[in-house]
Design a protein around this motif. Structure first.
Motif, mmCIF file in Angstrom:
data_model
loop_
_atom_site.group_PDB
_atom_site.id
_atom_site.type_symbol
_atom_site.label_atom_id
_atom_site.label_comp_id
_atom_site.label_asym_id
_atom_site.label_seq_id
_atom_site.Cartn_x
_atom_site.Cartn_y
_atom_site.Cartn_z
ATOM 1 N N VAL A 1 -11.218 -33.402 25.098
ATOM 2 C CA VAL A 1 -12.181 -33.703 24.034
ATOM 3 C C VAL A 1 -13.371 -32.761 24.137
ATOM 4 C CG1 VAL A 1 -13.780 -35.439 23.141
ATOM 5 C CG2 VAL A 1 -11.477 -36.111 23.810
ATOM 6 N N PHE A 2 -13.877 -32.551 25.347
ATOM 7 C CA PHE A 2 -15.022 -31.658 25.559
ATOM 8 C C PHE A 2 -14.684 -30.229 25.134
ATOM 9 C CE2 PHE A 2 -17.384 -28.622 28.102
ATOM 10 C CZ PHE A 2 -18.680 -28.991 27.814
ATOM 11 N N ILE A 3 -13.523 -29.734 25.563
ATOM 12 C CA ILE A 3 -13.131 -28.360 25.237
ATOM 13 C C ILE A 3 -12.974 -28.185 23.730
ATOM 14 C CG2 ILE A 3 -11.227 -26.703 25.408
ATOM 15 C CD1 ILE A 3 -10.884 -27.750 28.337
ATOM 16 N N CYS A 4 -12.340 -29.143 23.060
ATOM 17 C CA CYS A 4 -12.155 -29.044 21.602
ATOM 18 C C CYS A 4 -13.498 -28.998 20.880
ATOM 19 C CB CYS A 4 -11.317 -30.204 21.095
ATOM 20 S SG CYS A 4 -9.579 -30.105 21.547
ATOM 21 N N ALA A 5 -14.413 -29.853 21.267
ATOM 22 C CA ALA A 5 -15.730 -29.889 20.616
ATOM 23 C C ALA A 5 -16.527 -28.626 20.940
ATOM 24 C CB ALA A 5 -16.504 -31.121 21.061
ATOM 25 N N ASN A 6 -16.518 -28.224 22.200
ATOM 26 C CA ASN A 6 -17.297 -27.064 22.629
ATOM 27 C C ASN A 6 -16.753 -25.777 22.013
ATOM 28 O OD1 ASN A 6 -19.518 -26.203 24.135
ATOM 29 N ND2 ASN A 6 -18.228 -25.581 25.830
ATOM 30 N N GLU A 7 -15.448 -25.598 22.019
ATOM 31 C CA GLU A 7 -14.850 -24.380 21.467
ATOM 32 C C GLU A 7 -15.080 -24.286 19.963
ATOM 33 O OE1 GLU A 7 -13.125 -20.696 21.486
ATOM 34 O OE2 GLU A 7 -13.866 -21.912 23.143
ATOM 35 N N THR A 8 -15.021 -25.420 19.270
ATOM 36 C CA THR A 8 -15.298 -25.423 17.835
ATOM 37 C C THR A 8 -16.727 -24.950 17.564
ATOM 38 O OG1 THR A 8 -13.738 -27.229 17.527
ATOM 39 C CG2 THR A 8 -15.329 -26.864 15.771
ATOM 40 N N LEU A 9 -17.687 -25.471 18.332
ATOM 41 C CA LEU A 9 -19.083 -25.053 18.177
ATOM 42 C C LEU A 9 -19.250 -23.566 18.466
ATOM 43 C CD1 LEU A 9 -22.141 -25.607 17.831
ATOM 44 C CD2 LEU A 9 -22.187 -26.162 20.265
ATOM 45 N N LEU A 10 -18.662 -23.083 19.549
ATOM 46 C CA LEU A 10 -18.790 -21.665 19.909
ATOM 47 C C LEU A 10 -18.197 -20.762 18.830
ATOM 48 C CD1 LEU A 10 -17.904 -21.817 23.715
ATOM 49 C CD2 LEU A 10 -20.164 -21.593 22.691
ATOM 50 N N CYS A 11 -17.046 -21.132 18.291
ATOM 51 C CA CYS A 11 -16.419 -20.329 17.221
ATOM 52 C C CYS A 11 -17.289 -20.282 15.971
ATOM 53 C CB CYS A 11 -15.037 -20.878 16.889
ATOM 54 S SG CYS A 11 -13.805 -20.536 18.156
ATOM 55 N N LEU A 12 -17.860 -21.421 15.602
ATOM 56 C CA LEU A 12 -18.737 -21.454 14.425
ATOM 57 C C LEU A 12 -19.966 -20.574 14.623
ATOM 58 C CD1 LEU A 12 -18.575 -25.234 13.461
ATOM 59 C CD2 LEU A 12 -17.652 -23.307 12.169
ATOM 60 N N LEU A 13 -20.556 -20.601 15.813
ATOM 61 C CA LEU A 13 -21.724 -19.775 16.093
ATOM 62 C C LEU A 13 -21.368 -18.289 16.060
ATOM 63 C CD1 LEU A 13 -23.443 -21.797 18.954
ATOM 64 C CD2 LEU A 13 -24.297 -21.464 16.632
ATOM 65 N N CYS B 1 -28.970 -14.973 14.706
ATOM 66 C CA CYS B 1 -28.624 -13.580 14.983
ATOM 67 C C CYS B 1 -28.607 -13.383 16.496
ATOM 68 C CB CYS B 1 -29.595 -12.622 14.309
ATOM 69 S SG CYS B 1 -31.305 -12.923 14.728
ATOM 70 N N GLY B 2 -27.728 -12.531 16.939
ATOM 71 C CA GLY B 2 -27.569 -12.318 18.371
ATOM 72 C C GLY B 2 -28.273 -11.058 18.847
ATOM 73 N N VAL B 3 -27.921 -10.654 20.042
ATOM 74 C CA VAL B 3 -28.457 -9.440 20.657
ATOM 75 C C VAL B 3 -27.529 -8.292 20.281
ATOM 76 C CG1 VAL B 3 -28.970 -8.340 22.870
ATOM 77 C CG2 VAL B 3 -29.389 -10.779 22.569
ATOM 78 N N GLN B 4 -28.102 -7.205 19.762
ATOM 79 C CA GLN B 4 -27.306 -6.043 19.378
ATOM 80 C C GLN B 4 -26.666 -5.406 20.600
ATOM 81 O OE1 GLN B 4 -26.600 -5.006 16.224
ATOM 82 N NE2 GLN B 4 -27.700 -6.839 15.578
ATOM 83 N N ILE B 5 -25.376 -5.110 20.497
ATOM 84 C CA ILE B 5 -24.650 -4.456 21.582
ATOM 85 C C ILE B 5 -24.860 -2.955 21.453
ATOM 86 C CG2 ILE B 5 -22.374 -4.033 22.579
ATOM 87 C CD1 ILE B 5 -21.540 -6.779 21.453
ATOM 88 N N PRO B 6 -25.362 -2.320 22.519
ATOM 89 C CA PRO B 6 -25.612 -0.876 22.451
ATOM 90 C C PRO B 6 -24.323 -0.086 22.234
ATOM 91 C CG PRO B 6 -26.493 -1.825 24.489
ATOM 92 C CD PRO B 6 -25.710 -2.893 23.801
ATOM 93 N N GLY B 7 -24.432 1.042 21.558
ATOM 94 C CA GLY B 7 -23.281 1.916 21.368
ATOM 95 C C GLY B 7 -22.957 2.188 19.912
ATOM 96 N N GLY B 8 -23.713 1.586 18.988
ATOM 97 C CA GLY B 8 -23.545 1.902 17.577
ATOM 98 C C GLY B 8 -22.396 1.204 16.869
ATOM 99 N N SER B 9 -21.720 0.289 17.515
ATOM 100 C CA SER B 9 -20.602 -0.384 16.846
ATOM 101 C C SER B 9 -21.077 -1.451 15.867
ATOM 102 C CB SER B 9 -19.674 -1.028 17.884
ATOM 103 O OG SER B 9 -20.347 -2.090 18.550
ATOM 104 N N GLY B 10 -22.338 -1.829 15.951
ATOM 105 C CA GLY B 10 -22.884 -2.831 15.045
ATOM 106 C C GLY B 10 -22.599 -4.256 15.464
ATOM 107 N N GLY B 11 -21.930 -4.428 16.592
ATOM 108 C CA GLY B 11 -21.624 -5.766 17.065
ATOM 109 C C GLY B 11 -22.829 -6.441 17.690
ATOM 110 N N GLU B 12 -22.791 -7.752 17.736
ATOM 111 C CA GLU B 12 -23.861 -8.491 18.378
ATOM 112 C C GLU B 12 -23.302 -9.614 19.233
ATOM 113 O OE1 GLU B 12 -26.444 -9.792 15.268
ATOM 114 O OE2 GLU B 12 -25.074 -11.291 14.569
ATOM 115 N N TRP B 13 -24.036 -9.964 20.257
ATOM 116 C CA TRP B 13 -23.646 -10.993 21.207
ATOM 117 C C TRP B 13 -24.481 -12.227 20.902
ATOM 118 C CZ3 TRP B 13 -25.183 -10.855 27.025
ATOM 119 C CH2 TRP B 13 -24.519 -11.864 27.712
ATOM 120 N N LYS B 14 -23.830 -13.291 20.432
ATOM 121 C CA LYS B 14 -24.541 -14.503 20.033
ATOM 122 C C LYS B 14 -24.437 -15.611 21.060
ATOM 123 C CE LYS B 14 -24.091 -13.977 15.072
ATOM 124 N NZ LYS B 14 -23.671 -14.606 13.837
ATOM 125 N N VAL B 15 -23.239 -15.803 21.566
ATOM 126 C CA VAL B 15 -23.018 -16.959 22.430
ATOM 127 C C VAL B 15 -21.908 -16.635 23.424
ATOM 128 C CG1 VAL B 15 -21.377 -18.033 20.842
ATOM 129 C CG2 VAL B 15 -22.651 -19.466 22.416
#
Length: 93
Positions: free
Chosen positions: A48-60, A69-83
């Motif tokens: 139950v915990f994993i299902c609820a937690n993983e759903t929240l992480l995927c949505l974020l 908005c997350g932290v920009q990942i260096p290197g120009g790929s435009g990706g960001e680290w949110k969670v």
């Protein structure tokens, strides 16, 4: 996550009306109603915990707006680290 309504109802009924008590020197304290979390020792709790937690992480991770908005990942790929999540540890940037 696509679980059948009957399954959700059965799991929900297992967590309805639960409470805890604190024992100190062999004496039970007053009853405290529990409104969130999972039951300790229940074999279903980790699932139950994993299902609820993983759903929240995927949505974020998928959310594309300026509110979360997350932290920009260096290197120009435009990706960001949110969670980041591992087991019961969650880090939101």
């Amino acid at each position: 996550m696509g679980f059948p309504a009957e399954f959700v109802w059965k799991v929900r009924s297992m967590y309805n009306g639960i409470f805890s008590r604190v024992f100190l020197n062999g004496c039970a304290g007053r009853r405290v109603n529990v409104f969130a979390g999972v039951r300790q020792g229940c074999p279903l709790s980790p699932i139950v915990f994993i299902c609820a937690n993983e759903t929240l992480l995927c949505l974020l991770r998928k959310r594309k707006d300026k509110v979360i908005c997350g932290v920009q990942i260096p290197g120009g790929s435009g990706g960001e680290w949110k969670v980041s999540g591992y087991m019961d540890d969650v880090c939101v940037m």
